[in-house]
Design a protein around this motif. Structure first.
Motif, PDB file in Angstrom:
ATOM      1  N   VAL A   1       0.847  -1.212   0.000  1.00 28.06           N
ATOM      2  CA  VAL A   1       0.000   0.000   0.000  1.00 28.06           C
ATOM      3  C   VAL A   1       0.868   1.242   0.000  1.00 28.06           C
ATOM      4  O   VAL A   1       0.621   2.204  -0.752  1.00 28.06           O
ATOM      5  N   GLY A   2       1.913   1.257   0.834  1.00 26.54           N
ATOM      6  CA  GLY A   2       2.822   2.410   0.878  1.00 26.54           C
ATOM      7  C   GLY A   2       3.526   2.615  -0.455  1.00 26.54           C
ATOM      8  O   GLY A   2       3.702   3.749  -0.918  1.00 26.54           O
ATOM      9  N   THR A   3       3.938   1.484  -1.078  1.00 29.51           N
ATOM     10  CA  THR A   3       4.606   1.589  -2.382  1.00 29.51           C
ATOM     11  C   THR A   3       3.662   2.122  -3.448  1.00 29.51           C
ATOM     12  O   THR A   3       4.025   3.011  -4.236  1.00 29.51           O
ATOM     13  N   ALA A   4       2.436   1.600  -3.502  1.00 24.78           N
ATOM     14  CA  ALA A   4       1.458   2.044  -4.490  1.00 24.78           C
ATOM     15  C   ALA A   4       1.112   3.521  -4.295  1.00 24.78           C
ATOM     16  O   ALA A   4       0.999   4.291  -5.264  1.00 24.78           O
ATOM     17  N   LEU A   5       0.997   3.935  -3.040  1.00 27.17           N
ATOM     18  CA  LEU A   5       0.708   5.358  -2.781  1.00 27.17           C
ATOM     19  C   LEU A   5       1.909   6.232  -3.123  1.00 27.17           C
ATOM     20  O   LEU A   5       1.746   7.380  -3.557  1.00 27.17           O
ATOM     21  N   GLY A   6       3.117   5.692  -2.968  1.00 28.55           N
ATOM     22  CA  GLY A   6       4.310   6.442  -3.375  1.00 28.55           C
ATOM     23  C   GLY A   6       4.325   6.669  -4.881  1.00 28.55           C
ATOM     24  O   GLY A   6       4.638   7.776  -5.358  1.00 28.55           O
ATOM     25  N   TYR A   7       4.011   5.589  -5.647  1.00 29.34           N
ATOM     26  CA  TYR A   7       3.906   5.742  -7.102  1.00 29.34           C
ATOM     27  C   TYR A   7       2.830   6.786  -7.473  1.00 29.34           C
ATOM     28  O   TYR A   7       3.030   7.640  -8.331  1.00 29.34           O
ATOM     29  N   THR A   8       1.686   6.668  -6.796  1.00 31.28           N
ATOM     30  CA  THR A   8       0.576   7.584  -7.088  1.00 31.28           C
ATOM     31  C   THR A   8       0.960   9.022  -6.761  1.00 31.28           C
ATOM     32  O   THR A   8       0.672   9.953  -7.529  1.00 31.28           O
ATOM     33  N   ALA A   9       1.615   9.216  -5.616  1.00 37.23           N
ATOM     34  CA  ALA A   9       2.031  10.565  -5.223  1.00 37.23           C
ATOM     35  C   ALA A   9       3.009  11.141  -6.255  1.00 37.23           C
ATOM     36  O   ALA A   9       2.928  12.326  -6.610  1.00 37.23           O
ATOM     37  N   HIS A  10       3.940  10.319  -6.730  1.00 34.50           N
ATOM     38  CA  HIS A  10       4.898  10.803  -7.724  1.00 34.50           C
ATOM     39  C   HIS A  10       4.193  11.159  -9.031  1.00 34.50           C
ATOM     40  O   HIS A  10       4.509  12.176  -9.670  1.00 34.50           O
ATOM     41  N   LEU A  11       3.227  10.349  -9.441  1.00 32.41           N
ATOM     42  CA  LEU A  11       2.483  10.633 -10.668  1.00 32.41           C
ATOM     43  C   LEU A  11       1.678  11.935 -10.530  1.00 32.41           C
ATOM     44  O   LEU A  11       1.661  12.767 -11.450  1.00 32.41           O
ATOM     45  N   VAL A  12       1.051  12.128  -9.375  1.00 33.38           N
ATOM     46  CA  VAL A  12       0.292  13.371  -9.139  1.00 33.38           C
ATOM     47  C   VAL A  12       1.228  14.571  -9.135  1.00 33.38           C
ATOM     48  O   VAL A  12       0.918  15.634  -9.706  1.00 33.38           O
ATOM     49  N   TYR A  13       2.380  14.403  -8.522  1.00 34.46           N
ATOM     50  CA  TYR A  13       3.365  15.489  -8.469  1.00 34.46           C
ATOM     51  C   TYR A  13       3.826  15.873  -9.881  1.00 34.46           C
ATOM     52  O   TYR A  13       3.892  17.068 -10.226  1.00 34.46           O
ATOM     53  N   LEU A  14       4.133  14.895 -10.708  1.00 36.01           N
ATOM     54  CA  LEU A  14       4.585  15.175 -12.071  1.00 36.01           C
ATOM     55  C   LEU A  14       3.465  15.798 -12.911  1.00 36.01           C
ATOM     56  O   LEU A  14       3.704  16.729 -13.695  1.00 36.01           O
ATOM     57  N   LEU A  15       2.260  15.318 -12.760  1.00 37.83           N
ATOM     58  CA  LEU A  15       1.136  15.876 -13.512  1.00 37.83           C
ATOM     59  C   LEU A  15       0.914  17.352 -13.160  1.00 37.83           C
ATOM     60  O   LEU A  15       0.689  18.187 -14.042  1.00 37.83           O
ATOM     61  N   SER A  16       0.969  17.665 -11.877  1.00 37.99           N
ATOM     62  CA  SER A  16       0.765  19.060 -11.473  1.00 37.99           C
ATOM     63  C   SER A  16       1.861  19.961 -12.040  1.00 37.99           C
ATOM     64  O   SER A  16       1.599  21.111 -12.424  1.00 37.99           O
ATOM     65  N   ALA A  17       3.082  19.428 -12.111  1.00 37.35           N
ATOM     66  CA  ALA A  17       4.191  20.219 -12.648  1.00 37.35           C
ATOM     67  C   ALA A  17       4.036  20.443 -14.154  1.00 37.35           C
ATOM     68  O   ALA A  17       4.162  21.575 -14.653  1.00 37.35           O
ATOM     69  N   TYR A  18       3.755  19.368 -14.898  1.00 35.69           N
ATOM     70  CA  TYR A  18       3.647  19.484 -16.355  1.00 35.69           C
ATOM     71  C   TYR A  18       2.376  20.224 -16.794  1.00 35.69           C
ATOM     72  O   TYR A  18       2.362  20.869 -17.842  1.00 35.69           O
ATOM     73  N   LEU A  19       1.332  20.145 -15.977  1.00 32.94           N
ATOM     74  CA  LEU A  19       0.093  20.856 -16.299  1.00 32.94           C
ATOM     75  C   LEU A  19       0.074  22.272 -15.723  1.00 32.94           C
ATOM     76  O   LEU A  19      -0.887  23.009 -15.920  1.00 32.94           O
ATOM     77  N   ASN A  20       1.123  22.610 -15.001  1.00 32.56           N
ATOM     78  CA  ASN A  20       1.268  23.950 -14.415  1.00 32.56           C
ATOM     79  C   ASN A  20       0.094  24.275 -13.489  1.00 32.56           C
ATOM     80  O   ASN A  20      -0.528  25.336 -13.577  1.00 32.56           O
ATOM     81  N   ILE A  21      -0.181  23.358 -12.579  1.00 29.48           N
ATOM     82  CA  ILE A  21      -1.261  23.529 -11.610  1.00 29.48           C
ATOM     83  C   ILE A  21      -0.664  23.450 -10.206  1.00 29.48           C
ATOM     84  O   ILE A  21      -0.024  22.448  -9.863  1.00 29.48           O
ATOM     85  N   GLN A  22      -0.854  24.508  -9.439  1.00 31.26           N
ATOM     86  CA  GLN A  22      -0.349  24.526  -8.074  1.00 31.26           C
ATOM     87  C   GLN A  22      -1.320  23.759  -7.185  1.00 31.26           C
ATOM     88  O   GLN A  22      -2.465  24.165  -6.998  1.00 31.26           O
TER      89      GLN A  22
END
Length: 269
Positions: free
Chosen positions: A166-187
């Motif tokens: 669960v921790g690993t899957a949430l880590g992957y998810t958190a990284h994906l959300v972080y990258l999406l916010s950066a590339y989509l320019n959303i704070q």
């Protein structure tokens, strides 16, 4: 002296009186100009004085009118010069406006081209992120149960699965959300800090909850803090979806919502 003499003398007296009156009348008629000349001279003098006074008054009025006319002409010349300056400024402003309009149209076309390019880049990036963090069904019985990079992330009942996974899957998810916010320019409203299976979310804006960092791994920590961290991560995903006009039907469907967002960005211009 008898009555006849008296009558004779009276007749002579009357005759003499009539003759003298006639002579006086004749004298007055013959010399009327001499008597009337002083009167006429005085009348003409008064008339001339009046005419002279009227002439002086009219001259003063004419002089004042000329001064007013000169002042009006000066103001008119000044106003004409101001109008020339204003007309020149208006022409310059129109030229600048036309130039700015042309530049604006060019900028709009450039912006449209950039928007298209950015959209293409974002689709390409989201496609790459989808391949780097593939989200796939994890169960044939429950379509809502998904995995990310082959690690199952449950949407409820985390205790029924391996806590490390669960921790690993949430880590992957958190990284994906972080990258999406950066590339989509959303704070993101709640900052995400991807640290593998030790990722966490930071809350600095809530008014009904303590500010601080909340873990995204369930093992060995306060479970309520973990659940609140997962809730904040889901709110971030909802924010990303809201920014694209997507409706979040169930906020608990973490991976399903992320999959829908990636698919929407990849398939829409």
């Amino acid at each position: 002296m008898n009555l006849g003499d008296i009558k004779r003398r009276l007749a002579e007296a009357e005759l003499s009186r009539d003759r003298e009156e006639h002579e006086i009348s004749t004298f007055l008629v013959d010399n009327s100009n001499a008597f009337l000349a002083p009167i006429r001279a005085r009348q003409e003098s008064v008339w001339l004085d009046n005419q002279l006074e009227a002439l002086v008054t009219e001259h003063d009025r004419l002089k004042a009118t000329k001064l007013r006319l000169q002042g009006e002409r000066t103001r008119l010349d000044l106003r004409t010069d101001q109008l020339k300056v204003a007309r020149k400024a208006l022409q310059d402003a129109r030229s600048k406006l036309e130039k700015a309009w042309i530049e604006l149209e060019q900028s709009k076309r450039l912006q449209d081209d950039l928007d298209i390019e950015v959209s293409c880049q974002r689709r390409r990036i989201c496609s790459d992120l989808g391949r780097a963090y593939p989200i796939a069904p994890a169960s044939s019985k429950d379509y809502r149960l998904l995995s990310i990079r082959g690690v199952v992330l449950p949407y409820v009942n985390f205790d029924d699965f391996k806590l490390d996974d669960v921790g690993t899957a949430l880590g992957y998810t958190a990284h994906l959300v972080y990258l999406l916010s950066a590339y989509l320019n959303i704070q993101l409203r709640y900052s995400v800090y991807p640290r593998g299976n030790r990722s966490y979310v930071e809350d600095c804006v809530s008014i009904d909850h303590d500010h601080g960092s909340y873990p995204l791994w369930p093992k060995g920590i306060d479970y309520q803090s973990f659940e609140y961290g997962v809730f904040l991560l889901r709110l971030d995903i909802k924010q990303l979806m809201d920014s694209h006009g997507l409706l979040t039907l169930d906020i608990q469907q973490t991976l399903l919502n992320l999959k829908g967002l990636l698919t929407f960005i990849q398939t829409n211009r």
